[in-house]
Enzyme design. Structure first.
Site, PDB file in Angstrom:
ATOM      1  N   HIS A  54       0.824  -1.219   0.000  1.00 22.42           N
ATOM      2  CA  HIS A  54       0.000   0.000   0.000  1.00 22.42           C
ATOM      3  C   HIS A  54       0.857   1.268   0.000  1.00 22.42           C
ATOM      4  O   HIS A  54       0.348   2.351  -0.271  1.00 22.42           O
ATOM      5  CB  HIS A  54      -0.975  -0.005   1.185  1.00 22.42           C
ATOM      6  CG  HIS A  54      -2.146  -0.920   0.966  1.00 22.42           C
ATOM      7  ND1 HIS A  54      -2.150  -2.232   1.364  1.00 22.42           N
ATOM      8  CD2 HIS A  54      -3.336  -0.719   0.371  1.00 22.42           C
ATOM      9  CE1 HIS A  54      -3.300  -2.801   1.021  1.00 22.42           C
ATOM     10  NE2 HIS A  54      -4.035  -1.901   0.414  1.00 22.42           N
TER      11      HIS A  54
ATOM     12  N   SER B  56       3.347   7.555  -4.352  1.00 20.74           N
ATOM     13  CA  SER B  56       4.616   7.623  -5.084  1.00 20.74           C
ATOM     14  C   SER B  56       5.175   6.204  -5.230  1.00 20.74           C
ATOM     15  O   SER B  56       4.687   5.278  -4.589  1.00 20.74           O
ATOM     16  CB  SER B  56       5.623   8.490  -4.323  1.00 20.74           C
ATOM     17  OG  SER B  56       6.214   7.722  -3.303  1.00 20.74           O
TER      18      SER B  56
ATOM     19  N   ASP C  14       8.331   5.533   0.990  1.00 21.82           N
ATOM     20  CA  ASP C  14       8.481   6.798   1.715  1.00 21.82           C
ATOM     21  C   ASP C  14       7.531   6.857   2.916  1.00 21.82           C
ATOM     22  O   ASP C  14       7.220   7.941   3.406  1.00 21.82           O
ATOM     23  CB  ASP C  14       8.222   7.982   0.778  1.00 21.82           C
ATOM     24  CG  ASP C  14       6.891   7.850   0.046  1.00 21.82           C
ATOM     25  OD1 ASP C  14       6.140   6.890   0.348  1.00 21.82           O
ATOM     26  OD2 ASP C  14       6.592   8.691  -0.813  1.00 21.82           O
TER      27      ASP C  14
ATOM     28  N   SER D 138       4.451   6.618   3.098  1.00 21.98           N
ATOM     29  CA  SER D 138       3.326   7.527   2.834  1.00 21.98           C
ATOM     30  C   SER D 138       2.088   7.108   3.631  1.00 21.98           C
ATOM     31  O   SER D 138       1.212   7.933   3.897  1.00 21.98           O
ATOM     32  CB  SER D 138       3.008   7.584   1.342  1.00 21.98           C
ATOM     33  OG  SER D 138       2.771   6.286   0.855  1.00 21.98           O
TER      34      SER D 138
HETATM   35  C1  HEM Z   1      -7.734  -9.164   4.949  1.00 20.33           C
HETATM   36  C2  HEM Z   1      -6.758  -8.593   4.249  1.00 20.33           C
HETATM   37  C3  HEM Z   1      -6.976  -7.858   2.955  1.00 20.33           C
HETATM   38  C4  HEM Z   1      -8.082  -7.184   2.552  1.00 20.33           C
HETATM   39  C5  HEM Z   1      -9.391  -6.960   3.288  1.00 20.33           C
HETATM   40  C6  HEM Z   1      -7.760  -6.653   1.222  1.00 20.33           C
HETATM   41  C7  HEM Z   1      -8.635  -5.914   0.457  1.00 20.33           C
HETATM   42  C8  HEM Z   1      -8.341  -5.346  -0.752  1.00 20.33           C
HETATM   43  C9  HEM Z   1      -9.220  -4.475  -1.480  1.00 20.33           C
HETATM   44  C10 HEM Z   1     -10.623  -4.084  -1.023  1.00 20.33           C
HETATM   45  C11 HEM Z   1      -8.569  -4.092  -2.613  1.00 20.33           C
HETATM   46  C12 HEM Z   1      -9.095  -3.186  -3.715  1.00 20.33           C
HETATM   47  C13 HEM Z   1      -8.565  -1.812  -3.466  1.00 20.33           C
HETATM   48  C14 HEM Z   1      -8.745  -0.884  -4.601  1.00 20.33           C
HETATM   49  O1  HEM Z   1      -8.356  -1.207  -5.743  1.00 20.33           O
HETATM   50  O2  HEM Z   1      -9.256   0.197  -4.348  1.00 20.33           O
HETATM   51  C15 HEM Z   1      -7.274  -4.707  -2.588  1.00 20.33           C
HETATM   52  C16 HEM Z   1      -6.315  -4.503  -3.560  1.00 20.33           C
HETATM   53  C17 HEM Z   1      -5.032  -4.958  -3.456  1.00 20.33           C
HETATM   54  N1  HEM Z   1      -4.534  -5.860  -2.524  1.00 20.33           N
HETATM   55 FE1  HEM Z   1      -5.558  -6.576  -0.918  1.00 20.33          FE
HETATM   56  N2  HEM Z   1      -6.498  -7.033   0.865  1.00 20.33           N
HETATM   57  C18 HEM Z   1      -5.975  -7.761   1.900  1.00 20.33           C
HETATM   58  C19 HEM Z   1      -4.706  -8.321   1.945  1.00 20.33           C
HETATM   59  C20 HEM Z   1      -3.729  -8.119   1.007  1.00 20.33           C
HETATM   60  C21 HEM Z   1      -2.378  -8.627   1.105  1.00 20.33           C
HETATM   61  C22 HEM Z   1      -1.834  -9.494   2.265  1.00 20.33           C
HETATM   62  C23 HEM Z   1      -1.699  -8.172  -0.001  1.00 20.33           C
HETATM   63  C24 HEM Z   1      -0.244  -8.366  -0.363  1.00 20.33           C
HETATM   64  C25 HEM Z   1       0.726  -8.404   0.537  1.00 20.33           C
HETATM   65  C26 HEM Z   1      -2.645  -7.412  -0.821  1.00 20.33           C
HETATM   66  C27 HEM Z   1      -2.342  -6.810  -2.029  1.00 20.33           C
HETATM   67  C28 HEM Z   1      -3.219  -6.025  -2.765  1.00 20.33           C
HETATM   68  C29 HEM Z   1      -2.826  -5.217  -3.932  1.00 20.33           C
HETATM   69  C30 HEM Z   1      -1.433  -5.116  -4.556  1.00 20.33           C
HETATM   70  C31 HEM Z   1      -3.967  -4.535  -4.345  1.00 20.33           C
HETATM   71  C32 HEM Z   1      -4.071  -3.501  -5.475  1.00 20.33           C
HETATM   72  C33 HEM Z   1      -4.001  -2.098  -4.814  1.00 20.33           C
HETATM   73  C34 HEM Z   1      -4.203  -0.933  -5.743  1.00 20.33           C
HETATM   74  O3  HEM Z   1      -4.237  -1.114  -6.965  1.00 20.33           O
HETATM   75  O4  HEM Z   1      -4.303   0.197  -5.218  1.00 20.33           O
HETATM   76  N3  HEM Z   1      -3.851  -7.408  -0.178  1.00 20.33           N
HETATM   77  N4  HEM Z   1      -7.155  -5.485  -1.463  1.00 20.33           N
END
Ligand code: HEM
Length: 637
Positions: free
Chosen positions: A184, A205, A209, A211
């Site tokens: 994030h 970014s 950093d 953020s």
């Molecule tokens: C219970 C734990 C988690 C929840 C509830 C969750 C929930 C979400 C949600 C709702 C999104 C969509 C966000 C968006 O595009 O606005 C998202 C995207 C994403 N998640 Fe998860 N997540 C979890 C755990 C993880 C973990 C452990 C990782 C990797 C270490 C991860 C990696 C990502 C990535 C890379 C995105 C794309 C973010 C973006 O494009 O801004 N997530 N997740």
């Protein structure tokens, strides 16, 4: 059992690993194959020397990395210390040099800016595209829900519950809580315009950093700072990014620790006042006070970000690569931020970075979530949306959930994990420590096909659709770009027949397999080394991760060329040094725990030194020293 360490100079701080004869034989076979000649008559030292010479001198980059990693990850305990640094340098140098830096292409149309300023890496800019694709190709994608259901959805046991085997490398849920902070920090896709006009813009970014703690712009950082005091400190136990509140609470606890670390550093800087330019109490003159506040704040921020990245390159990447249990190797003594000489010239650094859509796809590690984390996500969503039919959720439900769960606009008032703030605005140390203990004790999941929990299915489906909109490359295109051989067929990609068959049914041709399911449902069989415990276990993910991690941290000016005592002060410079060898095998996170919650993280506890591994797992590794304690710590005074 064969004790490899008995054949080399043992390092007293490194416990001796045990390796079965069968495992050793398997490693030897892989080395023989890699060297392309028989090693039957060689001693272990000769074998190591042969692999070392070949890895250091081979022209071929993938081969050089494989050779170096073979020594660093599998034979680490018996590789002589003087070889470790050159091998690590070779890996970092090759990885950094192999990737265009900073990336050359935006994911969408790109124009020369009027003022000539370089937008690469800034927040609120489009993502990069790492792998160029043919715009004219036509796509016939299978239904994205079917793709998720057949290739990625966590399978269920007979009792109907999601099958959640523990992470085979003993990683704890805290690893991936840290992971959510890492990802994030650099991904914050903007969905604010429903017509998708600004899809492809990243609000963060492309640098580590912090953020999430400090914010992405002046307005956000102003809500966190305590400028009026002139001491460079920030508001107690407060962080900027409210997305973290929707994640399991250990992630928020770690951010609170980074908040406290910032204030610890700022107070120290003022106390040391090395250049004598600050006054304590701070000056009454408004301008002088603001200048002092800014100088201390920015210096503390630089130092704090270096602590963050130190943990990334030691505890975190080491854990994910599966080497903590092997007591060393990568990242032992790896100095990816330092000067490196390769073939008589310097490998550059600090060139900038721009995170790409391919890596946004790669890091969606929802299959790594622990059982309690999945239950936690289910609890939050069911409370907000008042429903539990996860398979029917649609993207608008997520937007609705975000709206309903909208946190207080003032970050000082936000809470998480059921905690309440005291009168001074801080959380209780005891409650913070207990949330960390919970995450340390919970076995994480791991990278695997059919491993993503249903409750996040709609997030993955949204992700698959998003990558289609962005016309991201296929899995094989990504592999070619990484310098890897493309998969020949579905079985080559995943030897588990039900998954290979399902993918064939969906895509017909391996060349059409999309990047998203291609990465997250890849099999473990072809790990590149054929070893019993291959680092990371998933070949494409591992190689992609290494490329990206090195580009990101070595490309950051403030971690490399501008990481100087002049910018950090001498006290700050000393504070960010990593210690190796150490009780933590070169890890760094214990520094924060010992500094900020000392009575909860005692000296002899595996919770203190290896919080990214579950204590029950470390108990099997740290067998040589009877003073280790693997039980949940009790507060000491
Ligand atoms: C219970 C734990 C988690 C929840 C509830 C969750 C929930 C979400 C949600 C709702 C999104 C969509 C966000 C968006 O595009 O606005 C998202 C995207 C994403 N998640 Fe998860 N997540 C979890 C755990 C993880 C973990 C452990 C990782 C990797 C270490 C991860 C990696 C990502 C990535 C890379 C995105 C794309 C973010 C973006 O494009 O801004 N997530 N997740």
């Amino acid at each position: 059992m064969v004790s490899l360490a008995s054949k080399s100079t043992p390092d007293p701080k490194k416990p001796v690993p045990q390796m079965s004869t069968a495992e050793l034989e398997q490693i030897k076979q892989v080395i023989q194959q890699w060297l392309g000649k028989s090693i039957a008559d060689m001693s272990l030292q000769q074998i190591i020397q042969e692999v070392y010479d070949e890895a250091m001198n081979t022209e071929e980059s993938q081969r050089a990395i494989t050779g170096a990693m073979l020594l660093l990850t599998t034979l680490a305990p018996v590789v002589p210390q003087e070889m470790v640094r050159p091998l690590n340098d070779r890996v970092v140098g090759v990885l950094y040099e192999s990737m265009p830096r900073p990336p050359q292409n935006m994911a969408r149309r790109d124009w020369r800016s009027l003022d000539g300023s370089d937008p690469l890496g800034k927040s609120n800019m489009p993502y990069a595209r790492s792998v160029p694709v043919d715009e004219s190709r036509t796509h016939e994608y299978p239904d994205s829900r079917e793709v998720f259901r057949k290739l990625m959805l966590r399978v269920r046991d007979k009792d109907g519950k999601e099958h959640a085997p523990p992470n085979p490398d003993g990683l704890s849920a805290l690893t991936f809580a840290y992971g959510t902070l890492v990802i994030h920090s650099v991904f914050n896709s903007d969905h604010s315009e429903p017509d998708g006009k600004n899809i492809g813009v990243n609000k963060s970014s492309s640098f580590f950093d912090l953020s999430l703690l400090y914010g992405n712009n002046e307005a956000e950082v102003a809500l966190i700072r305590h400028e009026a005091l002139g001491r460079g400190i920030i508001q107690p136990d407060t962080f900027s990014d409210n997305r973290v509140l929707l994640l399991p609470p250990a992630a928020s606890v770690i951010l609170v620790l980074f908040n406290r670390n910032h204030n610890y550093i700022a107070n120290k800087l003022l106390e040391e006042n090395e250049r004598g330019q600050w006054s304590n109490p701070p000056p009454l003159d408004k301008q002088a006070r603001a200048r002092q506040d800014e100088e201390i704040f920015q210096t503390a921020r630089l130092i704090n970000c270096l602590h963050f990245v130190n943990i990334v390159i030691t505890d975190y990447v080491g854990g994910i690569m599966g080497v903590t249990k092997n007591q060393g190797g990568w990242p032992g003594n790896a100095e990816p931020l330092d000067e490196i000489e390769m073939n008589g010239r310097r490998v550059s650094r600090g060139d900038g970075n721009l995170i790409s859509i391919e890596f946004n796809t790669l890091y969606r590690w929802h299959s790594t979530l622990s059982k309690p984390d999945v239950e936690w996500a289910e609890g939050v969503l069911s409370k907000v949306l008042e429903r539990k039919d996860w398979d029917k959720l649609q993207p608008p439900d997520y937007q609705r959930a975000e709206k309903i769960a909208r946190p207080d606009p003032d970050p000082r008032k936000r809470t998480f994990g059921g905690l309440e703030r005291g009168e001074d605005g801080t959380f209780s140390d005891n409650e913070l420590a207990n949330l960390l203990y919970d995450a340390i004790e919970a076995p994480a999941g791991f990278f695997r096909a059919q491993g993503s929990p249903l409750v996040l299915g709609f997030v993955d489906v949204m992700g698959i659709n998003q990558m289609r909109n962005w016309n991201v490359c296929t899995l094989n295109e990504f592999r070619r770009w990484l310098g890897l051989d493309p998969f020949k067929d579905f079985e080559d990609w995943n030897a588990y027949k039900p998954v290979a068959d399902a993918a064939r049914e969906l895509y017909g041709d391996i060349e059409k397999l999309e990047l998203y399911p291609g990465l997250h449902a890849e099999g473990h069989a072809d790990d590149g080394y054929g070893l019993p415990y291959p680092p990371l276990r998933v070949h494409t993910m591992r190689n992609g991760l290494l490329f990206d991690a090195i580009a990101l941290i070595r490309g950051d000016r403030f971690f490399t060329t501008a990481r100087t005592p002049e910018n950090l002060t001498q006290w700050g410079w000393n504070d960010i040094q990593r210690v190796y060898p150490s009780k933590a095998f070169g890890g760094h996170i214990h520094n924060l725990l010992r500094r900020l919650l000392p009575t909860y993280f005692p000296e002899n506890s595996s919770y203190t030194w290896f919080p990214m591994s579950v204590p029950a797992f470390m108990e099997k590794v740290l067998t040589q020293d009877p003073t280790w304690d693997f039980t949940r710590p009790v507060e000491t005074s």
